[in-house]
Design a protein around this motif. Structure first.
Motif, PDB file in Angstrom:
ATOM      1  N   ARG A 166      45.107  59.781  81.132  1.00 23.61           N
ATOM      2  CA  ARG A 166      44.413  58.539  81.487  1.00 23.61           C
ATOM      3  C   ARG A 166      43.782  57.899  80.243  1.00 23.61           C
ATOM      4  N   PHE A 167      43.738  56.601  80.237  1.00 20.86           N
ATOM      5  CA  PHE A 167      43.189  55.884  79.091  1.00 20.86           C
ATOM      6  C   PHE A 167      42.465  54.637  79.579  1.00 20.86           C
TER       7      PHE A 167
ATOM      8  N   ARG B  14      45.373  43.836  73.822  1.00 19.36           N
ATOM      9  CA  ARG B  14      44.802  45.126  74.215  1.00 19.36           C
ATOM     10  C   ARG B  14      45.688  46.270  73.738  1.00 19.36           C
ATOM     11  N   VAL B  15      45.011  47.399  73.488  1.00 20.48           N
ATOM     12  CA  VAL B  15      45.682  48.672  73.239  1.00 20.48           C
ATOM     13  C   VAL B  15      44.910  49.741  74.009  1.00 20.48           C
ATOM     14  N   PRO B  16      45.534  50.893  74.289  1.00 22.91           N
ATOM     15  CA  PRO B  16      44.733  51.998  74.817  1.00 22.91           C
ATOM     16  C   PRO B  16      43.642  52.359  73.813  1.00 22.91           C
ATOM     17  N   CYS B  17      42.397  52.454  74.276  1.00 19.86           N
ATOM     18  CA  CYS B  17      41.305  52.833  73.368  1.00 19.86           C
ATOM     19  C   CYS B  17      41.598  54.182  72.729  1.00 19.86           C
ATOM     20  N   GLU B  18      42.163  55.086  73.517  1.00 24.01           N
ATOM     21  CA  GLU B  18      42.519  56.420  73.030  1.00 24.01           C
ATOM     22  C   GLU B  18      43.940  56.336  72.451  1.00 24.01           C
ATOM     23  N   THR B  19      44.086  55.523  71.391  1.00 23.82           N
ATOM     24  CA  THR B  19      45.417  55.160  70.906  1.00 23.82           C
ATOM     25  C   THR B  19      46.216  56.363  70.428  1.00 23.82           C
ATOM     26  N   GLN B  20      45.576  57.252  69.674  1.00 22.85           N
ATOM     27  CA  GLN B  20      46.331  58.375  69.132  1.00 22.85           C
ATOM     28  C   GLN B  20      46.851  59.288  70.239  1.00 22.85           C
TER      29      GLN B  20
END
Length: 439
Positions: A373-374, A387-393
């Protein structure tokens, strides 16, 4: 006689008790009234100073804006600047260091204690924002006031810093009796679309406020911003080089235009999307579009799906290449614009995970790509606010494994991703519905 004396004594005692209660009530109310009056006086002085120096002071305090909206609906008249429990929060637009220094100097002349917090140690090096620029002012004369500085970014939006980017922030806040949790804004970096303002009168003071208050408050709750890691990108290019051939540069430019066009359509529809798959990998690894990727990938939560997506893309010159899946299972849309492809993957929630589907048109086999989940953050990608997933890595590693830093020349969408799983097959009587392929 004794009976009358007892009655008089009881009456006298009751009167003394009533006076004591009223006195206690006044003691309780006076600090609030005193705080209210001092806050209004301080804000009046700040409004006069910023107006003379041609700064636009905008009320962004969530409690003041919410109460202002409610008051307009109810027609009740109450002290709105008495409402903030946190320091009252305002925004001004940053105009440069000289103008900032002038404002600070005039505020100090007006007997304000002024602390300037700076973007000294940001989590990532900002693109287009210098290190050590001011990001906010903490002011105190009688009461504490927080002024956030909005910086204009190349993507034509407003950005504010993270208060903890200044290593002195915690100690400076404590001198005002505050903590990081005590401020409304700047717990993280934030990004806002440019918004219209209007002049209103609040508690006999003329202010600017966001014209669309509900939209601004919604945006404020989803404003978290993460910077592309430019140091990582520089490292990647030092190790692997950068393709600057005419073909590569041309593809990157055309892919950027495709993404920009898709963003305009989805923003108009109010559909949240993020850059996904290879496009997200390029953003995270090299702050750029991967030249050999040959397509653009975005993700949308299925809960944000709307039937307007397809007709809007078609109306803006896109051609539908394929429609795979159903709305409630493994939906994937692919469009073309010229010879470039845009893939839209729809994501579904499943307990601690989210997933998007894939379909093999020749066999009807289904595949599932599983991600932790992100949450979603704003970023600037090639001067686009997306936008990007905050938890990108974690998102990238789920899709490309721990060796994501190394470019791959061979990639099979059905077997290469470490998060892919077989997910059964479409029933043969559903093929016409769930596998629509167009020339």
């Amino acid at each position: 006689m004794k009976k009358k004396s007892a009655i008089h004594l009881c009456l006298a005692g009751g009167l003394v008790l009533l006076i004591a209660q009223l006195s206690l009530l006044m003691l309780l109310l006076y600090p609030y009234k005193h705080h209210r009056n001092n806050l209004i006086k301080d804000i009046t002085v700040i409004v006069n100073i910023t107006s003379k120096l041609h700064f636009s002071l905008i009320v962004v305090d969530s409690e003041v804006l919410q109460h202002y909206s409610n008051q307009k609906l109810s027609s009740k008249n109450s002290c709105l600047l008495c409402e903030p429990r946190n320091p009252a929060t305002f925004v001004i637009f940053y105009k440069g260091i000289r103008q900032s220094d002038e404002l600070v100097s005039v505020l100090k002349e007006a007997k304000f204690q002024v602390v300037v917090l700076q973007n000294t140690n940001p989590p990532e090096v900002p693109s287009g924002i210098s290190i050590n620029v001011p990001i906010c002012y903490l002011l105190k004369r009688n009461t504490v006031i927080h002024i956030v500085l909005f910086h204009e970014r190349e993507g034509n939006y407003w950005w504010h810093g993270n208060i903890l980017s200044d290593p002195t922030a915690i100690s400076e806040l404590s001198t005002f009796g505050l903590s990081v949790h005590g401020v409304q804004m700047m717990k993280s970096e934030g990004a806002y679309d440019k918004f219209e303002t209007e002049h209103v009168e609040i508690d006999a003071i003329s202010f600017l406020i966001p014209k669309d208050i509900p939209h601004f408050l919604r945006e404020a709750t989803n404003s978290r911003f993460v910077e592309c890691n430019h140091m990582l990108a520089d490292s990647f290019h030092r190790v692997h080089g950068k393709d600057t051939t005419h073909e590569a540069m041309r593809f990157v430019h055309r892919a950027w235009k495709l993404l920009s066009k898709a963003k305009a359509i989805l923003d108009k529809l109010g559909v949240r999307f993020w850059i996904s798959s290879g496009t997200c990998l390029g953003y995270f690894r090299q702050c750029d579009i991967i030249p050999h990727s040959k397509d653009v990938d975005i993700g949308i939560f299925i809960t944000d799906y709307t039937e307007q997506i397809l007709p809007e893309f078609l109306a803006h010159g896109f051609t539908l290449k394929h429609w795979f899946g159903k709305i409630n299972d493994s939906l994937e849309l692919s469009f073309t614009s010229g010879d470039l492809k845009l893939d839209i993957f729809f994501f579904y929630e499943d307990g601690r995970f989210v997933w998007n589907g894939g379909t093999q048109a020749k066999t009807g086999k289904k595949f599932k790509y599983i991600f932790p989940r992100f949450t979603l953050c704003w970023t600037e990608f090639l001067e686009l606010k997306v936008r990007v997933p905050c938890e990108t890595q974690a998102y990238v590693e789920a899709n490309y494994g721990s060796d994501w830093f190394t470019p791959l020349t061979r990639w099979d969408w059905k077997s290469s991703p470490p998060n892919v799983r077989e997910n059964g097959e479409w029933a043969s009587d559903e093929w016409a519905q769930v596998m629509r392929v167009y020339n």
